[in-house]
Design an enzyme around this catalytic site. Structure first.
Site, PDB file in Angstrom:
ATOM      1  N   ARG A  34       0.752  -1.381  -0.125  1.00 44.23           N
ATOM      2  CA  ARG A  34       0.071  -0.091   0.046  1.00 44.23           C
ATOM      3  C   ARG A  34       0.929   1.255  -0.098  1.00 44.23           C
ATOM      4  NH1 ARG A  34      -5.284  -1.793   3.723  1.00 44.23           N
ATOM      5  NH2 ARG A  34      -6.327  -2.442   1.976  1.00 44.23           N
ATOM      6  N   LYS A 196     -18.820 -14.545   4.648  1.00 44.70           N
ATOM      7  CA  LYS A 196     -20.366 -14.438   5.165  1.00 44.70           C
ATOM      8  C   LYS A 196     -20.997 -14.075   3.886  1.00 44.70           C
ATOM      9  CE  LYS A 196     -19.820 -12.660   9.736  1.00 44.70           C
ATOM     10  NZ  LYS A 196     -19.767 -11.325  10.252  1.00 44.70           N
ATOM     11  N   GLY A 373     -12.951  -3.549   0.360  1.00 45.31           N
ATOM     12  CA  GLY A 373     -14.335  -2.999   0.451  1.00 45.31           C
ATOM     13  C   GLY A 373     -14.680  -1.989  -0.600  1.00 45.31           C
TER      14      GLY A 373
HETATM   15  P1  AMP Z   1     -14.021 -12.473   4.374  1.00 44.86           P
HETATM   16  O1  AMP Z   1     -13.363 -11.745   5.370  1.00 44.86           O
HETATM   17  O2  AMP Z   1     -15.375 -12.437   4.519  1.00 44.86           O
HETATM   18  O3  AMP Z   1     -13.471 -12.014   2.984  1.00 44.86           O
HETATM   19  O4  AMP Z   1     -13.410 -13.760   4.644  1.00 44.86           O
HETATM   20  C1  AMP Z   1     -12.233 -14.216   4.539  1.00 44.86           C
HETATM   21  C2  AMP Z   1     -11.883 -15.380   5.572  1.00 44.86           C
HETATM   22  O5  AMP Z   1     -12.766 -16.507   5.402  1.00 44.86           O
HETATM   23  C3  AMP Z   1     -10.846 -16.005   5.458  1.00 44.86           C
HETATM   24  O6  AMP Z   1      -9.859 -15.708   6.492  1.00 44.86           O
HETATM   25  C4  AMP Z   1     -10.937 -17.758   5.256  1.00 44.86           C
HETATM   26  O7  AMP Z   1     -10.104 -18.319   6.249  1.00 44.86           O
HETATM   27  C5  AMP Z   1     -12.415 -17.605   5.749  1.00 44.86           C
HETATM   28  N1  AMP Z   1     -12.942 -18.861   5.137  1.00 44.86           N
HETATM   29  C6  AMP Z   1     -12.961 -19.105   4.015  1.00 44.86           C
HETATM   30  N2  AMP Z   1     -13.807 -20.390   3.610  1.00 44.86           N
HETATM   31  C7  AMP Z   1     -14.251 -20.784   4.791  1.00 44.86           C
HETATM   32  C8  AMP Z   1     -14.961 -21.719   5.412  1.00 44.86           C
HETATM   33  N3  AMP Z   1     -15.419 -22.748   4.592  1.00 44.86           N
HETATM   34  N4  AMP Z   1     -15.152 -21.899   6.489  1.00 44.86           N
HETATM   35  C9  AMP Z   1     -14.705 -20.885   7.766  1.00 44.86           C
HETATM   36  N5  AMP Z   1     -14.026 -19.840   7.186  1.00 44.86           N
HETATM   37  C10 AMP Z   1     -14.019 -19.850   5.706  1.00 44.86           C
END
Ligand code: AMP
Length: 395
Positions: A34, A196, A373
Site C-alpha cells: 500500500r 459471510k 471493500g
Molecule cells: P472475508 O473476510 O469475509 O473476506 O472472509 C475471509 C475469510 O474467510 C478467510 O479468513 C478464510 O479463512 C475464511 N473462510 C473461507 N472459507 C471458509 C470456510 N469454509 N469456513 C470458515 N471460514 C472460511
C-alpha cells in the site's frame, strides 16, 4: 474527478489522503504494497516541488488520543527508506504543533500526520476536524482508494474545503473497475468467496445483472447449500440469509446466469491446521463435519468455467487458505485466473490478494485492487463517498 496532473503543484502545500493501513508485526511493516501504491502520486508531487502533507489511518485505535501500537512511525521509517530522504512524522493528526511543522515544510519535503483515527472526529466525518486538516494546505488530493467507501473527515468533509483532486492510484482504480459496470467483454465470470453471505449479498445481486457465470465458494457457500436442503453439519451458515440465498438462485435462473456452487468439499470434524480431512461430495456431509474448502471436483469445475472467460472478477478465498490442508481450492482458482492470457482479470482486495501473494501469482493478474471493500462497493453500483466528494458538481 480532476486528476492531480491538471495542477501546477510548485510551492503548494498539498494534503494527500493515502491508504497506509498496512499490516504490522512487532512494530514493523510486513507488507509495504500500500505504501508503494501511493508512490506515483508522492513522487509526482515531490518532483513538481510541492510541500507534501500525507495523512492516513492505521488499524482500529480506540479514538481517544495517541496509542503507540497504532502509530504511523513504522510507516514513516519505510517511506523514508523508499524515498531516500527523511519523512517527518507529526506528533498528532492536527493541532498547533502540526501546523508549525506544515508551515516549515520546504519544497519537495514530506510530512506524515499521525494516525487520523487517534481523533474520534475522523470517523464522524466531523466538519471542524476537516477544517483543521484543510488549514494545513492549499490543495487536497485523495489517493486512498482503500478508504474511498468511508465517509470520514479526511476522505469526504475535507474534500469540500479545498480544491480537490484525485491521485494517480485512485484514478487508476476507478478507471479500471468502473468499466466492469458497463459492457465488459464476455463471457464475464465472477468468483466470490469469503466467510459471510451477508457481506456479499449486494455484490451477488448486482453481479447477477451482468455476469455470465457466478462461482461461489468459501464459508458463504454453505448458506446456499443449506437453503437447497443439503446437510452442512457444523459449516459456517447464516440461517437468516437462506431465503435471500434462494432468491439469488432464482434470479440467476431467470437471468440465464450460471450460478455454480460446490459439488464436493474438504471437510474436517474440527477447525485446526492438523485436523484429519475428508473429501466429501455435498450429499455425503453429516452433522459432525464442517466444510473448510471446496473439493477437487469443484476446483476443476470452477477452473473450466474460468478458462472460458474474457473478463474475470475474483473476490474472497474459496476456503480457509491460511491453513495448508484447506488452501487447495483457493490455489486452484488463483492458478486458473493467472493462467488466462487473453482476458481482463481483476482481483478485488483483501484476502484474495494475500492468497495470490502466498502462491506467488500476484504478478500474473491483470489488475489487483488495493481496496477490498471499496472495490466491491464500486462494483455494486453504490457511490463511493471519497469519489463523489471529488466530483466538481459537489462543491
Ligand atoms: P472475508 O473476510 O469475509 O473476506 O472472509 C475471509 C475469510 O474467510 C478467510 O479468513 C478464510 O479463512 C475464511 N473462510 C473461507 N472459507 C471458509 C470456510 N469454509 N469456513 C470458515 N471460514 C472460511
Amino acid at each position: 474527478m480532476l486528476r492531480i496532473d491538471n495542477l501546477d503543484v510548485k510551492g503548494k502545500r498539498v494534503l494527500v489522503r493515502v491508504d497506509f493501513n498496512v499490516p504490522l508485526s512487532e512494530g514493523t511493516v510486513c507488507d509495504d504494497t500500500r505504501i508503494r501504491a501511493a508512490l506515483p502520486t508522492i513522487e509526482y508531487l515531490r518532483d513538481g516541488g510541492a510541500r507534501i502533507i500525507l495523512m492516513s489511518h492505521l488499524g482500529r485505535p480506540k479514538g481517544e488520543g495517541h496509542e503507540q501500537e497504532y502509530s504511523l512511525a513504522p510507516v514513516a521509517r519505510v517511506l523514508s527508506r523508499i524515498l531516500g530522504e527523511q519523512v517527518i512524522l507529526a506528533p498528532a493528526p492536527t493541532g498547533p504543533e502540526v501546523e508549525a511543522l506544515g508551515a516549515a515544510l520546504k519544497e519537495g519535503e514530506v510530512l506524515l500526520l499521525e494516525n487520523l483515527r487517534f481523533d474520534p472526529r475522523e470517523k464522524k466525518n466531523d466538519g471542524e476536524f476537516a477544517a483543521e486538516l484543510a488549514k494545513l494546505a492549499d490543495v487536497y488530493v485523495n489517493d486512498a482508494f482503500g478508504a474511498a467507501h468511508r465517509a470520514h473527515a479526511s476522505v469526504e468533509a475535507v474534500a469540500h474545503l479545498l480544491p480537490a483532486y484525485a491521485g494517480f492510484l485512485l484514478d487508476l482504480e476507478v478507471s479500471t473497475l468502473a468499466p466492469l459496470l458497463g459492457a465488459p467483454e464476455r463471457p464475464f465470470v465472477a468468483i466470490l468467496g469469503g466467510s459471510k453471505v451477508s457481506d456479499k449479498i449486494k455484490i451477488i445481486d448486482a453481479l447477477l445483472d451482468r455476469v455470465d457465470a457466478l462461482l461461489i465458494g468459501g464459508g458463504m457457500c454453505f448458506t446456499f447449500l443449506k437453503a437447497q436442503g443439503y446437510e452442512i453439519g457444523k459449516s459456517l451458515c447464516e440461517d437468516e440469509w437462506q431465503e435471500k440465498a434462494l432468491k439469488m438462485l432464482e434470479k440467476a435462473q431467470s437471468r440465464g446466469v450460471q450460478l455454480l456452487l460446490p459439488v464436493d468439499i474438504v471437510a474436517a470434524a474440527y477447525f485446526a491446521e492438523d485436523a484429519p480431512t475428508r473429501i466429501l461430495s455435498i450429499d455425503e456431509m453429516d452433522e459432525s463435519m464442517m466444510g473448510l474448502d471446496i473439493g477437487p471436483a469443484t476446483s476443476e469445475l470452477y477452473a473450466r468455467a474460468i478458462a472460458r472467460a474474457k473478463t474475470v472478477l475474483w473476490n474472497g478465498p474459496m476456503g480457509v487458505f491460511e491453513m495448508k490442508p484447506f488452501e487447495a481450492g483457493t490455489k486452484a482458482v488463483a492458478k486458473a485466473v493467472a493462467a488466462l492470457s487473453d482476458a481482463n482479470t481483476v482481483v478485488g482486495g483483501g484476502d484474495s490478494v494475500s492468497a495470490l501473494k502466498t502462491f506467488g501469482l500476484e504478478n500474473r493478474i491483470g489488475f489487483v485492487s488495493t481496496g477490498g471493500g471499496a472495490s466491491m462497493q464500486l462494483l455494486e453500483g453504490t457511490p463511493l463517498p471519497g469519489v463523489e466528494a471529488l466530483s466538481p458538481k459537489n462543491d
